[in-house]
Motif scaffolding. Structure first.
Motif, short mmCIF file in Angstrom:
data_model
loop_
_atom_site.label_atom_id
_atom_site.label_comp_id
_atom_site.label_asym_id
_atom_site.label_seq_id
_atom_site.Cartn_x
_atom_site.Cartn_y
_atom_site.Cartn_z
N VAL A 80 -27.63 100.99 37.36
CA VAL A 80 -28.22 99.68 37.08
C VAL A 80 -28.26 99.32 35.58
O VAL A 80 -28.41 100.19 34.73
N THR A 81 -28.06 98.06 35.30
CA THR A 81 -28.24 97.50 33.95
C THR A 81 -29.24 96.35 34.05
O THR A 81 -29.08 95.49 34.91
N PRO A 82 -30.27 96.30 33.25
CA PRO A 82 -30.64 97.24 32.19
C PRO A 82 -31.26 98.51 32.77
O PRO A 82 -31.68 98.54 33.92
N LEU A 84 -33.07 85.97 31.46
CA LEU A 84 -33.58 84.68 31.96
C LEU A 84 -35.09 84.64 31.74
O LEU A 84 -35.87 85.17 32.52
N SER A 85 -35.46 84.01 30.65
CA SER A 85 -36.84 84.11 30.20
C SER A 85 -37.83 83.41 31.13
O SER A 85 -39.01 83.70 31.12
N PHE A 86 -37.34 82.51 32.00
CA PHE A 86 -38.28 81.82 32.88
C PHE A 86 -38.73 82.69 34.05
O PHE A 86 -39.66 82.34 34.76
N LEU A 87 -38.07 83.83 34.24
CA LEU A 87 -38.47 84.72 35.33
C LEU A 87 -39.54 85.70 34.85
O LEU A 87 -39.34 86.91 34.83
N THR A 88 -40.68 85.17 34.45
CA THR A 88 -41.69 86.05 33.86
C THR A 88 -42.57 86.70 34.92
O THR A 88 -43.17 87.73 34.67
N ASP A 89 -42.65 86.10 36.09
CA ASP A 89 -43.60 86.60 37.09
C ASP A 89 -42.95 87.49 38.14
O ASP A 89 -43.50 87.68 39.22
N VAL A 137 -13.90 88.03 30.70
CA VAL A 137 -14.48 86.89 31.39
C VAL A 137 -15.98 87.13 31.50
O VAL A 137 -16.41 88.17 32.03
N GLU A 138 -16.76 86.24 30.95
CA GLU A 138 -18.21 86.42 30.94
C GLU A 138 -18.87 85.32 31.76
O GLU A 138 -18.60 84.13 31.53
N ILE A 139 -19.76 85.70 32.68
CA ILE A 139 -20.53 84.69 33.41
C ILE A 139 -21.69 84.23 32.54
O ILE A 139 -22.40 85.06 31.97
N VAL A 140 -21.84 82.94 32.42
CA VAL A 140 -22.99 82.40 31.68
C VAL A 140 -23.83 81.55 32.62
O VAL A 140 -23.34 81.06 33.64
N TYR A 141 -25.09 81.40 32.27
CA TYR A 141 -26.01 80.61 33.09
C TYR A 141 -26.22 79.23 32.50
O TYR A 141 -26.76 78.35 33.13
N SER A 142 -25.82 79.07 31.26
CA SER A 142 -25.91 77.78 30.58
C SER A 142 -24.76 77.75 29.58
O SER A 142 -24.39 78.79 29.03
N PRO A 143 -24.19 76.56 29.33
CA PRO A 143 -23.12 76.50 28.34
C PRO A 143 -23.58 77.03 26.98
O PRO A 143 -22.79 77.59 26.23
N GLY A 196 -32.54 88.93 36.37
CA GLY A 196 -33.24 88.22 35.30
C GLY A 196 -33.28 89.03 34.02
O GLY A 196 -33.09 88.50 32.92
N SER A 197 -33.51 90.34 34.14
CA SER A 197 -33.57 91.20 32.95
C SER A 197 -32.20 91.32 32.31
O SER A 197 -32.05 91.30 31.09
N ARG A 198 -31.18 91.45 33.15
CA ARG A 198 -29.82 91.63 32.64
C ARG A 198 -29.36 90.39 31.88
O ARG A 198 -28.74 90.48 30.84
N GLU A 199 -29.69 89.23 32.43
CA GLU A 199 -29.18 88.00 31.84
C GLU A 199 -30.16 87.38 30.84
O GLU A 199 -29.88 86.31 30.31
#
Lengths: 334, 363
Positions: free
Chosen positions: A58-60, A186-191, B114-120, A181-184
């Protein structure tokens, strides 16, 4: 010790010894491991036995609710437990990337040890390889578990019968969305936090309370939908789920809605599916709810006659297929 | 989110279904949901199983992945093989097959970056972190996504990021609807207009539907009650022979749309002819970067061309997108063409109509 891992630690020589004794032995301490023979001699385990292996990549490495270390113990402990077995011993093989921070390795090892203590299993044999930088993604862990089967009959994906009740031990999708969410970032996934947990004690209680359990499965990769499809095919039965009955935490529902993901296909690491005869459903639910990991247990559907497929009775009273996932779920464009 | 659940209320949906049946009064109706998200919502909510048999719902050309032409896929696959190029893309595009069945996933497995992004905007981070490479964002989408790409171009300029560019394959919805209606075989009686796109456009750009073609258009949201309300309004307009373009999604869509987003779009992009898969070239239905931003235009900067690509033998995606054929009527559907082995993008995209039929219809 240095502050990061060098290739020397995989040499088999003194550097390896130092890593093993200062990190692994210190955390996993037990007499069987410390004998350092080529294999662990297990004298107090009685068959029939259940055995399972899994590799963790797993990452992270560390995420809200757990780490690759706790996951590597929970995942294998749960797989053994799903066969109606009492997990007893684990093996553990590490593939480590040169340059890995020793602080991180220490944290992961401590997590593994804590997870093993809670599950009541011992890590009795292991292996360490160190590979050059770039040859793996920081750390891969393989664990193999062995346990004593006590359930009779033994639960199996082949044993679902029309009329059975389909139960889940809690909300779906927490782990999958947390890791994504942690990998990407995604700061809105706080809960959201992973549900990673050892389920063996809860499973033991379910099996003793319900007496007859047809299927036990943990809906890991592919989530509830994919796992139920596997069961439907193995048992050649239909499964009808009630959408409104399936527990999904609000934060997970919102995050999925935003990303275009379906929580029913997201991985869980601390939940089980339990399929029991109708008259055993209440006892099984009560047993789940006695566990800290099953407080949100609920009935989500019924096994039916007919084609081996999973259908969903939707919130508005419609019906549709809940098929098996093809490839990974990918976030959508709009 | 509780608001969303209110629009899934079974009793509300039941009363809207009754209203729909009254409006239909036994007659059949062929409506087209322009947007792929509507297609998926209709299946996912189970609404399809509740709609009267007399309602035929056709899936329109509103899934950005589905309408991406083979030549455009070939162009970005060409990029994916080049040195010092990093492709930044939304996830949907990874599995889209190009000529020969090769996709970005295959390119990635063969070493393409190739990188997946969630926002441009994530692509700008990639560019900043890889100064020796050129990051190309695949600009695929409609009026909904294009403003965020324009905002990204603006940010790139402000941050003086010189190694970022966009392959703009954006498409515009209204010209495509006009092309469908100009087709003598068009069987669409009313359009369920896309909620997301309309947040930007408002109602005015669809006015021609009622004015020039006497066809109703209703902007609808994506919850079951939203969709049912839009269907009721479409059926009532047909019954009363009073076609109009109306907004049934006022909680998200203003009648004037979002002028600020449109201004940003116009700052960076201008309309151009574009290729639509299965439909062909539609005049002024795409967006290209304005000449003053050529350095951020991947077509120019990386000397790309759209190759001539023959249509895939047997693929009827075009007929599906035009509403001439329901996905299960395609000879390839569920046989040669499945989500595991997609022949055309209608089967590969999560919002594709063929994929939705395959995924959600009980067999």
């Amino acid at each position: 010790m240095e502050d990061c891992l060098l290739l020397d630690a995989g040499s088999g020589g003194r550097a390896s010894q130092r890593l093993i004794s200062q990190c692994f032995f210190r955390h996993f301490a037990n007499p069987l491991l410390e004998r350092m023979d080529d294999a662990a001699l297990l004298t107090d385990i009685h068959g029939p036995l259940a055995m399972s292996t899994d590799s963790y990549t797993v990452t992270p490495l560390i995420f809200p609710g757990g780490s690759i270390g706790s996951l590597a113990v929970h995942g294998t402990v749960n797989d053994v437990a799903m066969l109606g077995a009492r997990p007893r011993y684990l093996s553990c093989a590490f593939i480590l990337e040169e340059g890995l921070s020793l602080e991180t390795l220490e944290r992961i090892t401590a997590d593994m040890a804590a997870a093993a203590r809670e599950a009541g299993v011992h890590i009795v044999t292991g292996d360490t390889k160190v590979v050059p930088r770039g040859a793996c993604d920081k750390i891969f862990i393989n664990t193999t578990g062995i346990g004593e089967v006590f359930a009779n009959p033994v639960p199996s994906g082949h044993s679902a019968r029309p009329g059975d009740a389909v139960l889940v031990s809690g909300a779906m999708g927490d782990h999958g969305l947390t890791v994504m969410g942690s990998r990407e970032g995604l700061s809105f996934l706080t809960d959201v936090a992973s549900d990673s947990a050892p389920l063996n004690h809860m499973i033991e209680d379910i099996l003793q309370s319900a007496e007859e359990v047809h299927v036990l499965r943990d809906p890991t990769r592919g989530g509830l939908a994919t796992t139920l499809n596997e069961i439907a095919e193995q048992s050649q039965v239909g499964i009808l789920l009630e959408e409104t009955a399936i527990p999904v935490h609000e934060a997970v529902r919102n995050g999925c809605s935003f990303l275009g993901l379906d929580p029913l296909y997201l991985a869980n690491e601390g939940k089980c599916i339990c399929i029991v005869p109708e008259d055993k459903a209440e006892a099984a639910l009560e047993a789940m709810r006695r566990s800290p990991y099953g407080k949100e247990a609920t009935r989500v559907g019924t096994v039916t006659e007919g084609k081996a497929q999973v259908s969903l009775q939707t919130r508005i009273g419609g019906r549709r297929l809940l098929g098996m996932l093809e490839g990974a779920q990918l976030p959508r464009i709009c | 989110m509780q608001l969303e659940q209110a629009f899934q209320d079974p009793q509300l949906c039941r009363s809207l279904l009754d209203r729909l049946n009254r409006a239909l009064d036994g007659r059949s109706m062929r409506f087209m949901e322009v947007c792929g998200t509507h297609t998926v919502a209709i299946f996912q909510s189970g609404l399809r199983s509740l709609l009267p048999d007399t309602v035929a719902h056709l899936s329109g050309p509103g899934c950005p992945v589905c309408v991406t032409h083979d030549a455009e896929v070939a162009a970005f696959l060409d990029l994916a093989g080049r040195d010092n190029v990093i492709i930044a893309t939304f996830g949907d595009l990874l599995r889209v097959p190009g000529p020969g069945g090769r996709s970005l996933k295959h390119a990635q497995a063969q070493g393409a970056r190739v990188e997946i992004v969630y926002s441009p905007l994530d692509a700008l981070t990639l560019a900043a972190n890889n100064p020796g490479d050129i990051v190309v964002f695949l600009g695929i989408g409609f009026e909904t996504t294009a403003p965020t790409v324009a905002a990204t171009l603006l940010t790139a300029r402000q941050r003086k990021l010189e190694n970022f560019c966009v392959l703009s394959l954006h498409k515009l919805v209204p010209p495509a609807l006009r092309t469908l209606l100009d087709d003598s075989q068009c069987a669409v009686e009313a359009f369920l207009l896309p909620g997301h796109v309309s947040t930007i456009l408002g109602l005015e750009p669809y006015g021609f539907l009622a004015k020039d073609y006497h066809v109703p258009g209703v902007v609808g949201g994506f919850q079951p009650a939203d969709i049912l309300l839009a269907l009721c309004m479409m059926a009532e307009q047909i019954r009363d022979n009073a076609p109009a373009v109306v907004n049934a999604y006022p909680r998200a869509v203003g009648d004037a749309g979002n002028p600020r987003a449109r201004a940003l779009l116009e700052q960076f992009f201008m309309p151009a002819d574009a290729l639509w898969r299965g439909i062909g070239s539609i005049p002024q239905s795409g967006l290209t970067l304005r000449p003053e931003y050529e350095d951020m235009n991947a077509m120019v900067r990386l000397d790309l061309t759209l190759p001539d690509v023959p249509p895939l033998p047997g693929c009827r995606c075009g007929d599906v997108l035009k509403g001439r054929m329901a996905p299960p009527d395609c000879p390839l559907f569920g046989k040669k063409c499945t989500p595991a082995t997609p022949v055309g993008p209608c089967m590969v995209s999560t919002e594709g109509s063929c994929a939705a039929y395959f995924k959600y219809s009980e067999r």
